[in-house]
Design an enzyme around this catalytic site. Structure first.
Site, short mmCIF file in Angstrom:
data_model
loop_
_atom_site.label_atom_id
_atom_site.label_comp_id
_atom_site.label_asym_id
_atom_site.label_seq_id
_atom_site.Cartn_x
_atom_site.Cartn_y
_atom_site.Cartn_z
N GLU A 156 6.11 93.41 46.62
CA GLU A 156 5.79 93.89 47.98
C GLU A 156 4.77 95.02 47.95
O GLU A 156 3.88 95.08 48.80
CB GLU A 156 7.07 94.34 48.69
N HIS A 165 1.40 93.63 47.75
CA HIS A 165 0.79 93.24 49.03
C HIS A 165 0.10 94.43 49.69
O HIS A 165 -1.00 94.29 50.26
CB HIS A 165 1.86 92.68 49.97
#
Length: 334
Positions: free
Chosen positions: A168, A171
């Site tokens: 994450e 990202h």
């Protein structure tokens, strides 16, 4: 006026999806096979991004020129920028409300540790109420968030959780939220421009009407092709984020985390509907809801890596199938 009931709209939708399915099941796998191994992941993303922007820009500009609406490239770029900016600004507030996001000190410690390893500023760590999943979101107003569901926190070991958090944070590191908002808007703009031309052609009784209809039909078909390219680009970004998860932990931890999430949805398919129906599924670490195996042990993971995946299953998804993600992780050289 409810345009969705227009016979022409329905015909175009059916025709467009048939074309999209044909491309996804025949042409796209062959093209992908020829390019496999010839380019790095980063180079593949650059090539695909340039292709999407070029096709979309030329299509939109051609539509405007052919129908007599002259718009500058700057005007077109400003329109796309404003649309993306509005979504970008509003979405974090909506996500926090929808998922009852709460800051968590324990998760923040994990996020801080992983962020340090990846060389980035730690995002805010929040726990959300939903089936096992994790996602990244935020903007310059709200700050950046890494969200992990309460159910996933109970499933994963420390190193597996760090791998998910690394994915994450990856990202955020690659600015995927903003990048995918931009690319996701392009096929929609082309589609609705095409549909507007077809609808306008119904009011024209001379040859002008036929020309508008033809240009509109071509635009709608191109929008489906661009959508397939955007889905392919989204899958590459997921591989890129998996790479960050491996950098933060290890190949084994990243593989085990994905396998555990996959196993949950295989055992409890009723929860798949919540992912399939969510408007945020492109943010989730796991969003391909058609599970294909039961990864339980290391032997099961090895077997899963060798499984073939339906081209349609892959090319119509925002996320790569789990077997391909596991094989990609295995191929990473650090």
């Amino acid at each position: 006026m409810f345009l969705i009931f227009d016979p022409i709209y329905m015909m175009l939708a059916v025709l467009g999806y048939l074309v999209m399915l044909f491309i996804a099941s025949t042409i796209a796998p062959k093209v992908a096979g020829k390019f496999a191994g010839k380019f790095s992941l980063y180079t593949s993303m650059v090539i695909l991004a340039v292709l999407i922007i070029t096709v979309s820009s030329l299509t939109i500009y051609a539509i405007m020129s052919l129908v007599g609406f002259h718009i500058s490239i700057a005007g077109l770029a400003l329109f796309i920028l404003v649309m993306n900016l509005l979504i970008y600004l509003i979405s974090p507030f909506m996500i926090n409300l929808s998922y009852n996001a709460k800051w968590d000190a324990g998760l923040q410690e994990v996020v801080n540790s992983v962020a340090y390893r990846l060389g980035v500023k730690p995002p805010k760590a929040v726990v959300v109420r939903c089936p096992p999943n994790a996602f990244a979101y935020g903007n310059f107003l709200t700050g950046r968030y890494v969200a992990v569901s309460d159910a996933l926190l109970q499933m994963l070991s420390r190193d597996e959780l760090e791998a998910v958090v690394g994915h994450e944070i990856g990202h955020h590191k690659h600015r995927d939220n903003l990048v995918m908002l931009f690319f996701g808007l392009l096929p929609s703009v082309i589609f609705y421009l095409g549909y507007a031309l077809i609808h306008a052609s119904l009011r024209e009784e001379d040859r002008r009407g036929a020309q508008l209809a033809l240009v509109g039909l071509v635009a709608v078909l191109i929008s489906f092709v661009v959508q397939i390219l955007v889905l392919a680009f989204s899958r590459l970004r997921e591989y890129y984020a998996d790479f960050e998860g491996v950098l933060a932990t290890s190949k084994d931890a990243m593989q085990r985390s994905l396998a555990k999430i996959h196993l949950f949805y295989e055992r409890y398919p009723s929860f798949m509907g919540e992912i399939a129906e969510s408007k945020l599924k492109t943010l989730f670490i796991y969003a391909l809801v058609n599970a294909v195996a039961n990864p339980i042990t290391r032997m099961d993971i090895e077997r899963l890596k060798r499984m073939e995946v339906s081209p349609i299953q892959e090319f119509l998804s925002t996320h790569p199938p789990i077997p391909k993600r596991l094989r990609f992780i295995e191929s990473i050289e650090i």
